[in-house]
Every structure is written in C-alpha cells, then in structure tokens.
Design a protein around this motif. Structure first.
Motif, short mmCIF file in Angstrom:
data_model
loop_
_atom_site.label_atom_id
_atom_site.label_comp_id
_atom_site.label_asym_id
_atom_site.label_seq_id
_atom_site.Cartn_x
_atom_site.Cartn_y
_atom_site.Cartn_z
N ASN A 169 0.83 -1.20 0.00
CA ASN A 169 0.00 0.00 0.00
C ASN A 169 0.87 1.25 0.00
N HIS A 170 0.32 2.33 -0.60
CA HIS A 170 1.01 3.62 -0.66
C HIS A 170 2.38 3.47 -1.32
N VAL A 171 2.33 3.06 -2.58
CA VAL A 171 3.55 2.81 -3.34
C VAL A 171 3.52 3.62 -4.63
N ILE A 172 4.65 4.20 -4.98
CA ILE A 172 4.82 4.90 -6.26
C ILE A 172 5.82 4.10 -7.11
N ILE A 173 5.37 3.71 -8.29
CA ILE A 173 6.24 3.06 -9.26
C ILE A 173 6.71 4.15 -10.23
N PRO A 175 7.50 -3.40 -0.56
CA PRO A 175 6.86 -3.16 0.74
C PRO A 175 5.99 -1.89 0.71
N ASP A 176 5.16 -1.77 1.74
CA ASP A 176 4.34 -0.57 1.91
C ASP A 176 5.23 0.68 1.95
N ASN A 177 4.62 1.81 1.55
CA ASN A 177 5.24 3.12 1.72
C ASN A 177 6.61 3.18 1.05
N SER A 178 6.60 2.90 -0.26
CA SER A 178 7.86 2.84 -0.99
C SER A 178 7.76 3.61 -2.30
N ILE A 179 8.91 4.07 -2.78
CA ILE A 179 9.07 4.60 -4.13
C ILE A 179 10.06 3.68 -4.85
N VAL A 180 9.67 3.20 -6.03
CA VAL A 180 10.44 2.17 -6.72
C VAL A 180 11.06 2.74 -7.99
N GLU A 207 4.33 6.45 6.06
CA GLU A 207 2.99 6.44 5.47
C GLU A 207 2.49 7.86 5.25
N ASN A 208 2.76 8.76 6.19
CA ASN A 208 2.30 10.14 6.04
C ASN A 208 2.98 10.83 4.86
N GLU A 209 4.26 10.54 4.66
CA GLU A 209 4.95 11.12 3.50
C GLU A 209 4.32 10.65 2.19
N MET A 210 3.98 9.37 2.11
CA MET A 210 3.38 8.84 0.90
C MET A 210 1.97 9.38 0.69
#
Length: 225
Positions: free
Chosen positions: A176-180, A192-197, A211-214
């Motif tokens: 959850n809360h992921v940016i590809i 994983p959750d709360n990640s930028i890939v 989580e708040n940042e995402m």
C-alpha cells in the motif's frame, strides 16, 4: 452527478459510436439498466478524485468530451454489461474504448472501485488483484508472466501510483502507498508498503518513506488522505 447529457442521451451516444464501427451492433434498449448502474459506479469513483475537473460544489462531474473521464466510463460500462450477462455488447464497448482512447482495459478484468488515470494512452491492465485508488499514466502495464510453466499475475495494494511506462508483472506483490516511478520494471518482486520504486528487476532501487509522506504525495489525486 453533474452531466450535460441525460443517461438516455449517453446511451444513444454510445450506440451511435458503436454503429459507426459495427453497423447493427448497438446495445438493446433492455440493457439500459446496465448503463444506469455504470453511471452510479462512475459517480462514486469520481467523488473520490481531488480535482476541480471531477468535482463541483461537492458533486461528481462527468463530461463525455473529457477523454479520460469517458475512457473510465466506457471501461465501467463494458464491465457492467459483462457482469449483467451481455458479453457480446461488453466486447463492443471494450473495443470502442480501445479505438477511441488507446487503452486496453478488458471488460472482464476487475479494476478497483476507485481508480484514476491521466494521459493513459497505451496503458494495459491484465487479470491482477488490485486495491483501491490505483492511478495510471501513459504506457503503464499490469500483467502476467510465465514461470515454471505457470502464469502468475500481480497482487497490487491500495493507493498505488504508476508513472509513465512503468510495469508490474508476474508473481509480484506491491504494498500500500507505493509509487512506481517512470520506466520502472517490477517483475516477480515484492515491494513493501510506503515505498518509491526505481529501476528494473532484479536490480530495483526501493526507497522507503513513512505512510504520512506517501499520503502527502498522493493527496493531489484523491480525497480523504
């Protein structure tokens, strides 16, 4: 929902567009209830968008001349026709959407209740499991991959944002809360959750955030974050 056209006029518009490509293949009037249900689904979806284009005075806005809104509507209508047992007409609406907007959102694929897009030309969505608040840009792909003689599809969490030409394929699990990020290639990988890939499998670069940042990064797209 605010729309300059009535549901009956939208029904006639879609039939006219289908008939322009496939004469005599219009949708029977007995299936107008599928359109009514699809419009309710679209309204519920658009109410979650944090955009003046999609909302006005607390009400969802649907403009048939807005290409992204219309492409989301056509996917929803095709899917509803499929769910209501009219697969032949669902296929016509699906192909109409593909012709008009260059998206491959198959009518039998279960896109989330809340999903959005911007410039989605060339986006392809396969039979993955997808959470709410998915957002797609151009050239994005969610699809299968064969491994050990078995076809795997991804599991994608809630609040996943896919930038241009990014891909999630195969036996991948995205939290959850992921940016590809743009051009990222996720294949048979766990995010994983709360990640930028960034990057490409098997050499992905995964940057963890709170989580708040995402949520802050996705607030411009969705309400309630």
């Amino acid at each position: 929902m605010i729309c300059e056209m009535s549901s009956e006029e939208i029904f006639q518009l879609v039939n006219h567009q289908i008939s322009a490509f496939w004469p005599g293949k219009g949708i029977e009037s007995s299936y107008i209830s599928s359109l009514h249900t699809a419009l309710k689904r679209v309204e519920k979806n658009f109410q979650q968008r944090n955009s003046l284009i999609y909302q006005k005075e607390g009400k969802a806005v649907f403009d048939v001349c807005h290409s992204v809104q219309y492409s989301i509507f056509l996917y929803t209508y095709a899917n509803q026709l499929y769910l209501d047992g009219n697969e032949a007409k669902a296929a016509c609406v699906y192909y109409l959407n593909k012709i008009m907007h260059s998206v491959d959102w198959f009518y039998a694929v279960k896109l989330p209740e809340y999903f959005g897009a911007e410039h989605p030309l060339g986006s392809i969505v396969g039979r993955a499991e997808m959470g709410n608040y998915l957002f797609l840009y151009q050239g994005t792909t969610i699809g299968g991959n064969w491994k050990n003689n078995q076809l795997y599809y991804p599991v994608v969490g809630h609040h996943v944002l896919m930038y241009s030409d990014s891909k999630i394929l195969g036996n991948s699990f995205v939290g959850n809360h992921v940016i590809i990020s743009a051009n990222a290639y996720v294949l048979d990988s766990v995010i994983p959750d709360n990640s930028i890939v960034f990057g490409q499998s098997p050499n992905l670069v995964i940057k963890q955030r709170t989580e708040n940042e995402m949520k802050d990064k996705m607030k411009p797209l969705w309400n309630g974050l």
